[in-house]
Enzyme design. Structure first.
Site: not given
Ligand code: 8YV
Length: 325
Positions: A237, A266, A285
Protein backbone atom coordinates in the site's frame (compact mmCIF):
# COMPACT_ATOMS: atom_id res chain seq x y z
CA UNK A 1 -37.99 -11.33 3.55
CA UNK A 2 -35.58 -11.11 0.58
CA UNK A 3 -32.32 -9.61 1.69
CA UNK A 4 -30.77 -6.79 -0.31
CA UNK A 5 -27.22 -6.60 -1.58
CA UNK A 6 -25.51 -3.45 -2.85
CA UNK A 7 -22.81 -4.31 -5.41
CA UNK A 8 -20.64 -1.25 -6.06
CA UNK A 9 -17.90 -2.79 -8.22
CA UNK A 10 -18.10 -4.69 -11.49
CA UNK A 11 -18.94 -8.38 -11.38
CA UNK A 12 -19.79 -10.63 -14.32
CA UNK A 13 -23.30 -11.03 -15.72
CA UNK A 14 -23.28 -14.64 -14.54
CA UNK A 15 -22.24 -13.62 -11.03
CA UNK A 16 -24.92 -10.92 -10.94
CA UNK A 17 -27.60 -13.35 -12.14
CA UNK A 18 -26.56 -15.85 -9.48
CA UNK A 19 -26.95 -13.24 -6.75
CA UNK A 20 -30.36 -12.19 -8.10
CA UNK A 21 -31.67 -15.73 -7.69
CA UNK A 22 -31.69 -15.36 -3.92
CA UNK A 23 -31.36 -11.65 -3.21
CA UNK A 24 -32.57 -8.24 -4.31
CA UNK A 25 -29.52 -6.59 -5.86
CA UNK A 26 -28.69 -2.90 -6.36
CA UNK A 27 -25.93 -2.96 -8.97
CA UNK A 28 -23.92 0.27 -9.01
CA UNK A 29 -20.51 -0.81 -10.43
CA UNK A 30 -19.37 2.68 -11.29
CA UNK A 31 -19.70 4.11 -7.80
CA UNK A 32 -16.81 6.55 -7.46
CA UNK A 33 -17.58 7.98 -4.03
CA UNK A 34 -19.42 7.08 -0.85
CA UNK A 35 -21.20 10.43 -1.31
CA UNK A 36 -22.81 9.18 -4.53
CA UNK A 37 -26.60 9.65 -3.89
CA UNK A 38 -27.53 6.34 -5.56
CA UNK A 39 -24.96 4.53 -3.39
CA UNK A 40 -26.31 6.14 -0.22
CA UNK A 41 -29.92 5.39 -1.17
CA UNK A 42 -29.13 1.70 -1.73
CA UNK A 43 -26.92 1.54 1.38
CA UNK A 44 -29.88 2.51 3.56
CA UNK A 45 -31.61 -0.77 2.63
CA UNK A 46 -28.60 -3.09 2.17
CA UNK A 47 -28.02 -6.24 4.20
CA UNK A 48 -24.85 -6.97 2.21
CA UNK A 49 -22.15 -4.96 0.42
CA UNK A 50 -19.89 -6.26 -2.39
CA UNK A 51 -17.09 -4.08 -3.75
CA UNK A 52 -13.71 -2.53 -2.99
CA UNK A 53 -11.57 0.58 -2.69
CA UNK A 54 -14.11 2.85 -0.97
CA UNK A 55 -13.32 4.21 2.51
CA UNK A 56 -16.01 2.69 4.74
CA UNK A 57 -16.23 4.79 7.92
CA UNK A 58 -18.27 4.56 11.14
CA UNK A 59 -20.30 7.57 9.95
CA UNK A 60 -21.13 5.70 6.75
CA UNK A 61 -22.08 2.60 8.72
CA UNK A 62 -24.61 4.77 10.58
CA UNK A 63 -26.35 5.09 7.21
CA UNK A 64 -26.54 1.28 6.79
CA UNK A 65 -28.94 0.21 9.55
CA UNK A 66 -29.56 -3.25 8.08
CA UNK A 67 -25.95 -4.12 7.11
CA UNK A 68 -24.90 -7.64 8.12
CA UNK A 69 -21.93 -8.45 5.87
CA UNK A 70 -19.35 -6.75 3.65
CA UNK A 71 -17.65 -8.94 1.03
CA UNK A 72 -14.65 -6.96 -0.18
CA UNK A 73 -13.26 -7.72 -3.65
CA UNK A 74 -9.73 -7.36 -2.30
CA UNK A 75 -7.26 -9.07 -0.03
CA UNK A 76 -6.31 -5.82 1.67
CA UNK A 77 -8.86 -4.38 4.07
CA UNK A 78 -7.21 -1.25 5.41
CA UNK A 79 -10.13 0.81 4.06
CA UNK A 80 -12.54 -0.81 6.50
CA UNK A 81 -12.87 -0.01 10.25
CA UNK A 82 -12.57 -3.65 11.27
CA UNK A 83 -12.89 -3.11 15.04
CA UNK A 84 -15.97 -0.95 14.51
CA UNK A 85 -17.50 -3.54 12.19
CA UNK A 86 -16.90 -6.21 14.82
CA UNK A 87 -18.40 -4.02 17.54
CA UNK A 88 -21.51 -3.60 15.38
CA UNK A 89 -21.63 -7.32 14.57
CA UNK A 90 -20.99 -6.71 10.85
CA UNK A 91 -18.94 -9.44 9.18
CA UNK A 92 -16.12 -8.48 6.78
CA UNK A 93 -14.85 -10.95 4.18
CA UNK A 94 -11.95 -10.59 1.73
CA UNK A 95 -10.44 -12.48 -1.21
CA UNK A 96 -7.06 -13.99 -0.25
CA UNK A 97 -5.39 -16.78 -2.23
CA UNK A 98 -7.21 -16.23 -5.54
CA UNK A 99 -5.01 -13.21 -6.28
CA UNK A 100 -1.71 -14.36 -4.79
CA UNK A 101 0.04 -15.53 -7.95
CA UNK A 102 -1.13 -12.65 -10.14
CA UNK A 103 -0.05 -10.08 -7.57
CA UNK A 104 3.31 -11.83 -7.19
CA UNK A 105 3.68 -11.72 -10.98
CA UNK A 106 3.16 -7.96 -10.75
CA UNK A 107 5.82 -7.77 -8.07
CA UNK A 108 8.32 -9.55 -10.25
CA UNK A 109 7.28 -7.51 -13.27
CA UNK A 110 8.27 -4.41 -11.29
CA UNK A 111 11.53 -5.99 -10.11
CA UNK A 112 12.59 -6.75 -13.67
CA UNK A 113 11.38 -3.48 -15.22
CA UNK A 114 12.98 -1.38 -12.46
CA UNK A 115 16.35 -3.16 -12.34
CA UNK A 116 16.70 -3.34 -16.13
CA UNK A 117 15.22 0.15 -16.80
CA UNK A 118 12.86 -1.50 -19.30
CA UNK A 119 10.15 1.20 -19.32
CA UNK A 120 12.66 4.06 -19.63
CA UNK A 121 14.51 2.31 -22.47
CA UNK A 122 11.35 1.25 -24.28
CA UNK A 123 10.48 4.95 -24.33
CA UNK A 124 13.65 5.59 -26.37
CA UNK A 125 12.14 3.61 -29.23
CA UNK A 126 8.68 5.14 -28.82
CA UNK A 127 10.22 8.62 -29.03
CA UNK A 128 12.43 7.71 -32.00
CA UNK A 129 15.60 8.22 -29.95
CA UNK A 130 17.21 4.82 -30.42
CA UNK A 131 20.00 6.01 -32.68
CA UNK A 132 22.96 3.96 -31.48
CA UNK A 133 23.91 0.94 -29.38
CA UNK A 134 22.95 1.30 -25.75
CA UNK A 135 25.97 2.54 -23.80
CA UNK A 136 26.93 2.10 -20.15
CA UNK A 137 25.02 5.23 -19.16
CA UNK A 138 21.83 3.28 -19.95
CA UNK A 139 22.78 -0.11 -18.56
CA UNK A 140 20.49 -1.66 -15.97
CA UNK A 141 21.39 -4.09 -13.19
CA UNK A 142 21.19 -7.87 -13.10
CA UNK A 143 18.39 -9.55 -11.16
CA UNK A 144 19.51 -13.19 -11.36
CA UNK A 145 21.74 -14.25 -8.52
CA UNK A 146 21.15 -11.03 -6.55
CA UNK A 147 19.77 -10.69 -3.01
CA UNK A 148 16.02 -10.10 -2.72
CA UNK A 149 14.89 -8.67 0.63
CA UNK A 150 11.20 -9.31 1.35
CA UNK A 151 9.54 -6.95 3.81
CA UNK A 152 6.49 -9.06 4.53
CA UNK A 153 6.47 -12.79 3.86
CA UNK A 154 2.82 -13.72 3.77
CA UNK A 155 1.17 -15.47 0.81
CA UNK A 156 2.07 -12.79 -1.74
CA UNK A 157 5.54 -12.14 -0.32
CA UNK A 158 6.36 -15.85 -0.36
CA UNK A 159 5.16 -16.13 -3.96
CA UNK A 160 7.42 -13.25 -5.01
CA UNK A 161 10.35 -14.79 -3.13
CA UNK A 162 9.67 -18.18 -4.72
CA UNK A 163 9.89 -16.61 -8.18
CA UNK A 164 13.20 -15.03 -7.26
CA UNK A 165 14.73 -18.11 -5.66
CA UNK A 166 13.52 -20.83 -8.02
CA UNK A 167 13.32 -18.79 -11.19
CA UNK A 168 16.25 -16.41 -10.89
CA UNK A 169 18.62 -18.05 -8.44
CA UNK A 170 18.27 -15.17 -5.99
CA UNK A 171 19.27 -15.23 -2.33
CA UNK A 172 16.13 -14.51 -0.27
CA UNK A 173 16.10 -12.50 2.95
CA UNK A 174 12.93 -11.69 4.85
CA UNK A 175 11.65 -9.74 7.81
CA UNK A 176 8.75 -11.10 9.77
CA UNK A 177 7.78 -11.19 13.42
CA UNK A 178 7.76 -14.98 13.37
CA UNK A 179 10.12 -17.24 11.41
CA UNK A 180 8.93 -19.12 8.31
CA UNK A 181 10.82 -22.44 8.60
CA UNK A 182 8.87 -23.97 5.72
CA UNK A 183 10.13 -21.24 3.38
CA UNK A 184 13.64 -21.51 4.76
CA UNK A 185 13.49 -25.19 3.86
CA UNK A 186 11.80 -24.69 0.48
CA UNK A 187 14.12 -22.07 -0.96
CA UNK A 188 16.73 -21.19 1.63
CA UNK A 189 15.09 -17.97 2.80
CA UNK A 190 16.96 -16.34 5.66
CA UNK A 191 15.33 -14.19 8.33
CA UNK A 192 16.95 -10.83 9.04
CA UNK A 193 16.27 -7.88 11.28
CA UNK A 194 14.74 -5.02 9.27
CA UNK A 195 17.83 -2.78 9.20
CA UNK A 196 20.12 -5.69 8.31
CA UNK A 197 17.88 -6.68 5.42
CA UNK A 198 17.94 -3.10 4.10
CA UNK A 199 21.74 -3.09 4.27
CA UNK A 200 22.14 -6.44 2.50
CA UNK A 201 19.45 -6.52 -0.19
CA UNK A 202 20.00 -5.53 -3.81
CA UNK A 203 16.22 -5.41 -4.23
CA UNK A 204 13.81 -4.60 -1.38
CA UNK A 205 10.20 -5.69 -2.03
CA UNK A 206 7.39 -4.62 0.29
CA UNK A 207 4.25 -6.75 0.63
CA UNK A 208 3.10 -6.02 4.22
CA UNK A 209 -0.53 -5.12 4.92
CA UNK A 210 -1.13 -1.46 5.81
CA UNK A 211 -1.65 -1.06 9.56
CA UNK A 212 -0.77 1.36 12.35
CA UNK A 213 2.53 -0.54 12.67
CA UNK A 214 3.44 -0.39 8.97
CA UNK A 215 2.25 3.11 8.07
CA UNK A 216 5.30 5.06 6.86
CA UNK A 217 7.50 2.07 7.58
CA UNK A 218 9.80 3.43 4.86
CA UNK A 219 11.15 6.97 5.16
CA UNK A 220 14.41 8.89 4.75
CA UNK A 221 16.23 6.75 7.33
CA UNK A 222 15.25 3.47 5.68
CA UNK A 223 16.13 4.60 2.17
CA UNK A 224 19.53 5.80 3.42
CA UNK A 225 20.01 2.36 5.00
CA UNK A 226 19.62 0.61 1.63
CA UNK A 227 22.63 -0.42 -0.47
CA UNK A 228 23.87 2.00 -3.15
CA UNK A 229 22.30 0.85 -6.41
CA UNK A 230 19.48 -1.04 -4.67
CA UNK A 231 15.92 -1.01 -6.03
CA UNK A 232 12.80 -0.43 -3.91
CA UNK A 233 9.60 -2.25 -4.95
CA UNK A 234 6.20 -1.52 -3.39
CA UNK A 235 3.19 -3.74 -4.16
CA UNK A 236 1.67 -3.34 -0.69
CA UNK A 237 0.00 0.00 0.00
CA UNK A 238 1.27 3.47 -0.75
CA UNK A 239 0.89 4.62 2.84
CA UNK A 240 3.55 2.14 3.91
CA UNK A 241 5.95 4.74 2.50
CA UNK A 242 6.65 8.39 3.34
CA UNK A 243 6.18 9.35 -0.30
CA UNK A 244 7.75 12.80 0.01
CA UNK A 245 10.86 11.23 1.57
CA UNK A 246 11.00 8.64 -1.21
CA UNK A 247 10.76 11.33 -3.89
CA UNK A 248 13.62 13.22 -2.24
CA UNK A 249 15.73 10.06 -1.95
CA UNK A 250 15.10 9.21 -5.61
CA UNK A 251 15.98 12.74 -6.61
CA UNK A 252 19.24 13.06 -4.65
CA UNK A 253 20.46 9.55 -5.47
CA UNK A 254 20.09 8.12 -1.97
CA UNK A 255 17.61 5.67 -3.50
CA UNK A 256 18.77 4.29 -6.84
CA UNK A 257 15.38 3.29 -8.29
CA UNK A 258 11.80 2.41 -7.38
CA UNK A 259 9.11 0.20 -8.87
CA UNK A 260 5.70 1.25 -7.54
CA UNK A 261 2.22 -0.18 -8.01
CA UNK A 262 0.69 1.75 -5.11
CA UNK A 263 0.78 5.34 -3.90
CA UNK A 264 -0.07 7.45 -0.87
CA UNK A 265 -3.08 8.83 -2.75
CA UNK A 266 -4.67 7.01 -5.68
CA UNK A 267 -5.14 7.80 -8.50
CA UNK A 268 -1.69 9.45 -8.40
CA UNK A 269 -1.97 13.25 -8.60
CA UNK A 270 -1.31 14.65 -12.08
CA UNK A 271 1.45 16.87 -10.63
CA UNK A 272 3.29 14.05 -8.86
CA UNK A 273 6.97 14.07 -9.91
CA UNK A 274 7.17 10.26 -9.72
CA UNK A 275 6.04 9.42 -13.28
CA UNK A 276 8.55 11.89 -14.74
CA UNK A 277 11.51 10.37 -12.88
CA UNK A 278 13.63 8.08 -15.10
CA UNK A 279 14.51 5.89 -12.10
CA UNK A 280 10.85 5.20 -11.31
CA UNK A 281 8.51 2.61 -12.78
CA UNK A 282 4.96 3.60 -11.82
CA UNK A 283 1.96 1.35 -12.42
CA UNK A 284 -1.71 2.24 -11.65
CA UNK A 285 -2.36 -0.36 -8.91
CA UNK A 286 -2.61 -3.29 -11.30
CA UNK A 287 -1.51 -5.88 -8.72
CA UNK A 288 -4.41 -8.27 -9.26
CA UNK A 289 -5.77 -6.63 -12.41
CA UNK A 290 -6.05 -9.50 -14.87
CA UNK A 291 -9.29 -10.80 -16.40
CA UNK A 292 -8.83 -14.18 -14.79
CA UNK A 293 -7.98 -12.97 -11.32
CA UNK A 294 -10.51 -10.16 -11.03
CA UNK A 295 -13.20 -12.63 -12.11
CA UNK A 296 -11.98 -15.07 -9.46
CA UNK A 297 -11.91 -12.33 -6.81
CA UNK A 298 -15.45 -11.27 -7.65
CA UNK A 299 -16.54 -14.91 -7.51
CA UNK A 300 -14.98 -15.29 -4.09
CA UNK A 301 -16.80 -12.16 -2.88
CA UNK A 302 -20.10 -13.39 -4.34
CA UNK A 303 -19.61 -16.77 -2.65
CA UNK A 304 -18.74 -15.06 0.63
CA UNK A 305 -21.79 -12.79 0.64
CA UNK A 306 -24.21 -15.56 -0.33
CA UNK A 307 -22.96 -17.87 2.40
CA UNK A 308 -22.86 -15.16 5.04
CA UNK A 309 -26.36 -13.79 4.33
CA UNK A 310 -27.69 -17.33 4.51
CA UNK A 311 -26.19 -17.62 8.00
CA UNK A 312 -23.49 -20.01 6.82
CA UNK A 313 -19.72 -19.64 7.27
CA UNK A 314 -18.18 -17.72 4.36
CA UNK A 315 -14.97 -18.94 2.70
CA UNK A 316 -12.71 -16.11 3.86
CA UNK A 317 -13.98 -14.10 6.84
CA UNK A 318 -11.74 -11.40 8.28
CA UNK A 319 -13.33 -10.68 11.70
CA UNK A 320 -14.28 -14.25 12.57
CA UNK A 321 -15.35 -13.25 16.08
CA UNK A 322 -18.56 -11.89 14.56
CA UNK A 323 -19.45 -15.46 13.52
CA UNK A 324 -19.23 -16.60 17.14
CA UNK A 325 -21.47 -13.79 18.40
C1 8YV B 1 -7.20 -4.61 -5.87
C2 8YV B 1 -5.69 -4.95 -3.89
O1 8YV B 1 -6.69 -3.94 -6.96
O2 8YV B 1 -6.70 -6.96 -3.23
C3 8YV B 1 -6.15 -5.90 -2.85
O3 8YV B 1 -5.95 -5.59 -1.67
O4 8YV B 1 -5.09 -3.97 -3.61
C4 8YV B 1 -5.98 -5.25 -5.29
O5 8YV B 1 -6.05 -6.62 -5.53
C5 8YV B 1 -7.96 -3.52 -5.15
O6 8YV B 1 -8.22 -3.83 -3.85
C6 8YV B 1 -9.27 -3.26 -5.90
O7 8YV B 1 -10.01 -4.45 -6.00
Amino acid sequence: MTKRILVFRQISDEQLSALKQDFSVDYLPDTASVEDPAFLDALAHAHGLVGSSLAITPALLDRAPHLETIASISVGYDNYPVDELTRRGILLCNTPDVLTETTADTGFLLIMCTARRAIELAQLIKEGNWTESIGSDLYGSDVHGKTLGMVGMGRIGAAVARRGALGFGMKILYTKASPKPELEREFGAKRREFDQLLAEADIVCVTVPLSAETEKLFGAREFAQMKPGACFINIARGKVVDEAAMIEALGDGTLHAAGLDVFEHEPLAADSPLPQMNNVVALPHIGSATHETRTAMAQRAVDNIRLALRGERPISPVNEEVLKG
